[in-house]
Scaffold this motif. Structure first.
Motif, PDB file in Angstrom:
ATOM      1  N   ALA A 149      26.485  92.551 -22.845  1.00 37.70           N
ATOM      2  CA  ALA A 149      27.543  92.148 -23.771  1.00 37.70           C
ATOM      3  C   ALA A 149      28.621  93.229 -23.869  1.00 37.70           C
ATOM      4  CB  ALA A 149      26.950  91.857 -25.145  1.00 37.70           C
ATOM      5  N   VAL A 150      28.187  94.486 -23.834  1.00 34.94           N
ATOM      6  CA  VAL A 150      29.144  95.595 -23.885  1.00 34.94           C
ATOM      7  C   VAL A 150      29.997  95.606 -22.617  1.00 34.94           C
ATOM      8  CG1 VAL A 150      29.349  98.111 -23.845  1.00 34.94           C
ATOM      9  CG2 VAL A 150      27.772  97.026 -25.450  1.00 34.94           C
ATOM     10  N   ARG A 151      29.336  95.400 -21.475  1.00 34.91           N
ATOM     11  CA  ARG A 151      30.088  95.374 -20.207  1.00 34.91           C
ATOM     12  C   ARG A 151      31.153  94.287 -20.207  1.00 34.91           C
ATOM     13  NH1 ARG A 151      25.062  97.189 -17.804  1.00 34.91           N
ATOM     14  NH2 ARG A 151      24.244  95.084 -17.765  1.00 34.91           N
ATOM     15  N   ALA A 152      30.806  93.144 -20.821  1.00 30.62           N
ATOM     16  CA  ALA A 152      31.747  92.017 -20.836  1.00 30.62           C
ATOM     17  C   ALA A 152      33.025  92.355 -21.600  1.00 30.62           C
ATOM     18  CB  ALA A 152      31.074  90.791 -21.446  1.00 30.62           C
ATOM     19  N   THR A 153      32.970  93.364 -22.475  1.00 33.12           N
ATOM     20  CA  THR A 153      34.155  93.684 -23.276  1.00 33.12           C
ATOM     21  C   THR A 153      35.312  94.192 -22.425  1.00 33.12           C
ATOM     22  OG1 THR A 153      33.405  95.957 -23.708  1.00 33.12           O
ATOM     23  CG2 THR A 153      32.779  94.275 -25.314  1.00 33.12           C
ATOM     24  N   CYS A 154      35.024  94.688 -21.210  1.00 31.27           N
ATOM     25  CA  CYS A 154      36.137  95.188 -20.402  1.00 31.27           C
ATOM     26  C   CYS A 154      37.023  94.043 -19.921  1.00 31.27           C
ATOM     27  CB  CYS A 154      35.649  96.072 -19.254  1.00 31.27           C
ATOM     28  SG  CYS A 154      35.126  95.194 -17.788  1.00 31.27           S
ATOM     29  N   GLY A 192      50.667  98.425 -29.501  1.00 34.42           N
ATOM     30  CA  GLY A 192      50.518  99.708 -30.187  1.00 34.42           C
ATOM     31  C   GLY A 192      49.455 100.578 -29.537  1.00 34.42           C
ATOM     32  N   ARG A 193      48.365  99.950 -29.147  1.00 35.06           N
ATOM     33  CA  ARG A 193      47.250 100.662 -28.500  1.00 35.06           C
ATOM     34  C   ARG A 193      47.694 101.304 -27.185  1.00 35.06           C
ATOM     35  NH1 ARG A 193      41.667  97.335 -27.191  1.00 35.06           N
ATOM     36  NH2 ARG A 193      40.963  98.409 -25.290  1.00 35.06           N
ATOM     37  N   VAL A 194      48.337 100.503 -26.335  1.00 32.10           N
ATOM     38  CA  VAL A 194      48.742 101.003 -25.013  1.00 32.10           C
ATOM     39  C   VAL A 194      49.868 102.032 -25.142  1.00 32.10           C
ATOM     40  CG1 VAL A 194      49.807 100.312 -22.825  1.00 32.10           C
ATOM     41  CG2 VAL A 194      47.931  98.956 -23.803  1.00 32.10           C
ATOM     42  N   LEU A 253      36.598 107.688 -19.714  1.00 32.46           N
ATOM     43  CA  LEU A 253      35.209 107.294 -19.974  1.00 32.46           C
ATOM     44  C   LEU A 253      35.161 105.827 -20.407  1.00 32.46           C
ATOM     45  CD1 LEU A 253      34.291 110.470 -22.080  1.00 32.46           C
ATOM     46  CD2 LEU A 253      33.716 110.069 -19.670  1.00 32.46           C
ATOM     47  N   GLY A 254      34.334 105.037 -19.767  1.00 26.63           N
ATOM     48  CA  GLY A 254      34.313 103.599 -20.067  1.00 26.63           C
ATOM     49  C   GLY A 254      35.640 102.969 -19.698  1.00 26.63           C
ATOM     50  N   ALA A 255      36.115 103.305 -18.506  1.00 29.72           N
ATOM     51  CA  ALA A 255      37.479 102.935 -18.085  1.00 29.72           C
ATOM     52  C   ALA A 255      37.655 101.430 -17.914  1.00 29.72           C
ATOM     53  CB  ALA A 255      37.828 103.643 -16.778  1.00 29.72           C
ATOM     54  N   GLY A 256      36.566 100.721 -17.650  1.00 29.71           N
ATOM     55  CA  GLY A 256      36.699  99.283 -17.411  1.00 29.71           C
ATOM     56  C   GLY A 256      37.670  99.036 -16.264  1.00 29.71           C
ATOM     57  N   LEU A 257      38.601  98.099 -16.473  1.00 24.97           N
ATOM     58  CA  LEU A 257      39.552  97.745 -15.422  1.00 24.97           C
ATOM     59  C   LEU A 257      40.913  98.384 -15.670  1.00 24.97           C
ATOM     60  CD1 LEU A 257      38.462  93.996 -15.149  1.00 24.97           C
ATOM     61  CD2 LEU A 257      37.719  95.924 -13.720  1.00 24.97           C
ATOM     62  N   VAL A 309      34.828 106.579 -15.244  1.00 19.51           N
ATOM     63  CA  VAL A 309      33.384 106.361 -15.352  1.00 19.51           C
ATOM     64  C   VAL A 309      33.144 105.039 -16.086  1.00 19.51           C
ATOM     65  CG1 VAL A 309      31.196 107.285 -16.204  1.00 19.51           C
ATOM     66  CG2 VAL A 309      33.032 108.871 -15.578  1.00 19.51           C
ATOM     67  N   ASP A 310      32.230 104.258 -15.569  1.00 19.68           N
ATOM     68  CA  ASP A 310      31.772 103.057 -16.294  1.00 19.68           C
ATOM     69  C   ASP A 310      30.400 102.694 -15.741  1.00 19.68           C
ATOM     70  OD1 ASP A 310      31.657 100.346 -17.629  1.00 19.68           O
ATOM     71  OD2 ASP A 310      33.759 100.813 -18.053  1.00 19.68           O
ATOM     72  N   PHE A 311      29.768 101.674 -16.318  1.00 21.58           N
ATOM     73  CA  PHE A 311      28.482 101.215 -15.809  1.00 21.58           C
ATOM     74  C   PHE A 311      28.620 100.848 -14.324  1.00 21.58           C
ATOM     75  CE2 PHE A 311      27.583  99.905 -20.353  1.00 21.58           C
ATOM     76  CZ  PHE A 311      26.439 100.674 -20.516  1.00 21.58           C
ATOM     77  N   ALA A 368      28.054 105.324 -13.914  1.00 23.05           N
ATOM     78  CA  ALA A 368      27.104 106.129 -14.678  1.00 23.05           C
ATOM     79  C   ALA A 368      27.024 105.599 -16.101  1.00 23.05           C
ATOM     80  CB  ALA A 368      27.540 107.596 -14.703  1.00 23.05           C
ATOM     81  N   ASP A 369      25.917 105.912 -16.761  1.00 26.55           N
ATOM     82  CA  ASP A 369      25.754 105.567 -18.166  1.00 26.55           C
ATOM     83  C   ASP A 369      26.144 106.791 -18.992  1.00 26.55           C
ATOM     84  OD1 ASP A 369      24.832 105.018 -20.760  1.00 26.55           O
ATOM     85  OD2 ASP A 369      23.195 103.760 -20.003  1.00 26.55           O
ATOM     86  N   LEU A 370      27.109 106.625 -19.875  1.00 29.52           N
ATOM     87  CA  LEU A 370      27.610 107.751 -20.672  1.00 29.52           C
ATOM     88  C   LEU A 370      26.558 108.299 -21.626  1.00 29.52           C
ATOM     89  CD1 LEU A 370      31.101 106.199 -21.510  1.00 29.52           C
ATOM     90  CD2 LEU A 370      30.632 108.036 -19.858  1.00 29.52           C
ATOM     91  N   ARG A 371      25.456 107.584 -21.792  1.00 32.43           N
ATOM     92  CA  ARG A 371      24.382 108.058 -22.662  1.00 32.43           C
ATOM     93  C   ARG A 371      23.397 108.941 -21.905  1.00 32.43           C
ATOM     94  NH1 ARG A 371      23.294 101.931 -24.384  1.00 32.43           N
ATOM     95  NH2 ARG A 371      23.348 101.934 -22.105  1.00 32.43           N
ATOM     96  N   ASP A 372      23.572 109.037 -20.589  1.00 25.23           N
ATOM     97  CA  ASP A 372      22.695 109.869 -19.761  1.00 25.23           C
ATOM     98  C   ASP A 372      23.504 111.060 -19.244  1.00 25.23           C
ATOM     99  OD1 ASP A 372      21.025 111.015 -17.909  1.00 25.23           O
ATOM    100  OD2 ASP A 372      20.643 109.171 -16.776  1.00 25.23           O
ATOM    101  N   VAL A 423      32.339 103.319 -29.744  1.00 30.02           N
ATOM    102  CA  VAL A 423      31.810 102.449 -30.795  1.00 30.02           C
ATOM    103  C   VAL A 423      30.577 101.663 -30.330  1.00 30.02           C
ATOM    104  CG1 VAL A 423      33.273 100.434 -30.314  1.00 30.02           C
ATOM    105  CG2 VAL A 423      32.571 100.925 -32.672  1.00 30.02           C
ATOM    106  N   TYR A 424      30.411 101.551 -29.008  1.00 26.51           N
ATOM    107  CA  TYR A 424      29.245 100.838 -28.479  1.00 26.51           C
ATOM    108  C   TYR A 424      28.027 101.736 -28.293  1.00 26.51           C
ATOM    109  CZ  TYR A 424      32.749  97.299 -27.718  1.00 26.51           C
ATOM    110  OH  TYR A 424      33.756  96.398 -27.920  1.00 26.51           O
ATOM    111  N   MET A 425      28.166 103.020 -28.630  1.00 28.62           N
ATOM    112  CA  MET A 425      27.043 103.948 -28.504  1.00 28.62           C
ATOM    113  C   MET A 425      26.606 104.380 -29.906  1.00 28.62           C
ATOM    114  SD  MET A 425      28.962 106.197 -25.585  1.00 28.62           S
ATOM    115  CE  MET A 425      27.776 107.505 -25.561  1.00 28.62           C
TER     116      MET A 425
END
Ligand code: SAM
Length: 318
Positions: free
Chosen positions: A9-14, A56-58, A81-85, A105-107, A154-158, A186-188
């Motif tokens: 579900a977290v991966r789908a957020t990208c 605003g975010r971008v 980190l968690g760059a997604g696309l 870095v991402d899954f 990579a997994d940012l939790r490792d 926020v997902y960690m």
């Protein structure tokens, strides 16, 4: 297992992030020549307040990124980190403000998808080849390495695995380094994200970390945001840190960062260049100003620095 479902579900957020960015750029909120290669369809219409929120975010993230590149005269590295696309690397190449090396870095599953897009779309691969000195790009299913751009699964939790992979692809801890996390921490769990922030602070003596995520989540509106994500099995494990701007700052200070600033997106939005804000506010009629304000008050940008080389990184801001 449950945790696999949660990670999925977290991966789908990208896709959500890039789909919203694709839609907003199709309306002219900002220009991104590359997002179309990662998200083919413009997709269904998004509400004007969502588009303004992404604007605003971008714009906010880009202002800080560009300020860091200017301060370091591009003699630096960026680690998304968690760059997604995300397409920032390609923008920096076009604007001639590329860092020495840009890491993402991402899954592994997301990275494999991104590499596939890069391999099969010349507008994405050309800039990598152009900035690469030899014939051989390192490319396997889960990582891609060139002179100026590198993407790592990579997994940012490792952290031991993350560190090993960044080393393998020649990260230089002595070089000023910009870390980005846009809707990722926020997902960690707070424990895992604080270990990550600690590791960065203690490994990179001259660094800046820009974090964009939810804030002020302990009210009714925040509760609704959390419920919406939970409905999609998406657990905001780190939401405890999203209570206030102070708790956002505190997590960096207690992780060993020298100085930190945090602004909610309502404030950031009000500090963006007026003419451009006026331009985008004419793109679509917004009926419910109050809804936009609520949304902007529930996201923030927080940026922290460590400045061993005394580059003046703490001056960076809006
Ligand atoms: N930063 C991108 C953006 O703003 O467009 C993507 C944001 S998306 C909401 C969150 C991203 O973080 C996803 O691509 C997800 O796979 C990644 N992510 C979340 N937790 C992660 C972890 N533990 N390790 C690696 N990547 C992670």
């Amino acid at each position: 297992t449950d945790s696999d479902t949660a990670d999925e579900a977290v991966r789908a957020t990208c896709d959500d992030a890039s789909t919203c960015k694709r839609f907003a750029t199709s309306k002219g909120y900002w220009t991104d020549l590359y997002v179309q290669y990662f998200v083919r369809q413009i997709g269904e219409r998004k509400a004007p307040e969502i588009n303004r929120g992404y604007y605003g975010r971008v714009r906010g993230m880009n202002l800080l990124i560009d300020a860091f590149l200017k301060k370091t005269r591009c003699d630096c590295q960026v680690v998304n980190l968690g760059a997604g696309l995300d397409t920032t690397f390609w923008r920096l190449k076009d604007e001639n403000i590329m860092p020495k090396k840009f890491f993402e870095v991402d899954f592994p599953m997301i990275v494999a998808r991104k590499i596939h897009h890069i391999k099969t779309k010349p507008p994405l691969s050309k800039p990598l080849i152009e900035t690469h000195s030899t014939d051989s790009l390192v490319l396997d299913g889960h990582s891609l390495d060139s002179d100026r751009y590198c993407i790592i699964g990579a997994d940012l939790r490792d952290l031991p695995a993350l560190e090993e992979k960044l080393k393998k692809f020649q990260i230089n801890p002595e070089l000023p380094t910009l870390f980005l996390s846009e809707c990722v921490l926020v997902y960690m769990t707070p424990e895992k994200s604080s270990k990550l922030l600690n590791w960065v602070a203690h490994t990179f003596p001259t660094a800046m970390f820009i974090n964009y995520e939810q804030v002020n989540m302990n009210d009714r509106f925040g509760q609704i945001m959390i419920e919406n994500l939970q409905r999609r099995q998406c657990n905001l494990a780190g939401v405890d840190v999203c209570q206030s701007l102070d708790s956002q700052k505190e997590r960096f200070l207690s992780a060993g960062w020298e100085s930190v600033k945090a602004l909610d997106m309502m404030t950031v939005y009000s500090m963006l260049p007026r003419e451009d804000v006026a331009r985008i506010e004419r793109l679509e009629f917004l009926d419910e100003k109050e809804l936009l304000h609520q949304l902007l008050q529930h996201y923030c940008i927080c940026w922290a620095v460590k400045d061993k080389l005394s580059l003046g990184l703490s001056q960076i801001g809006f």
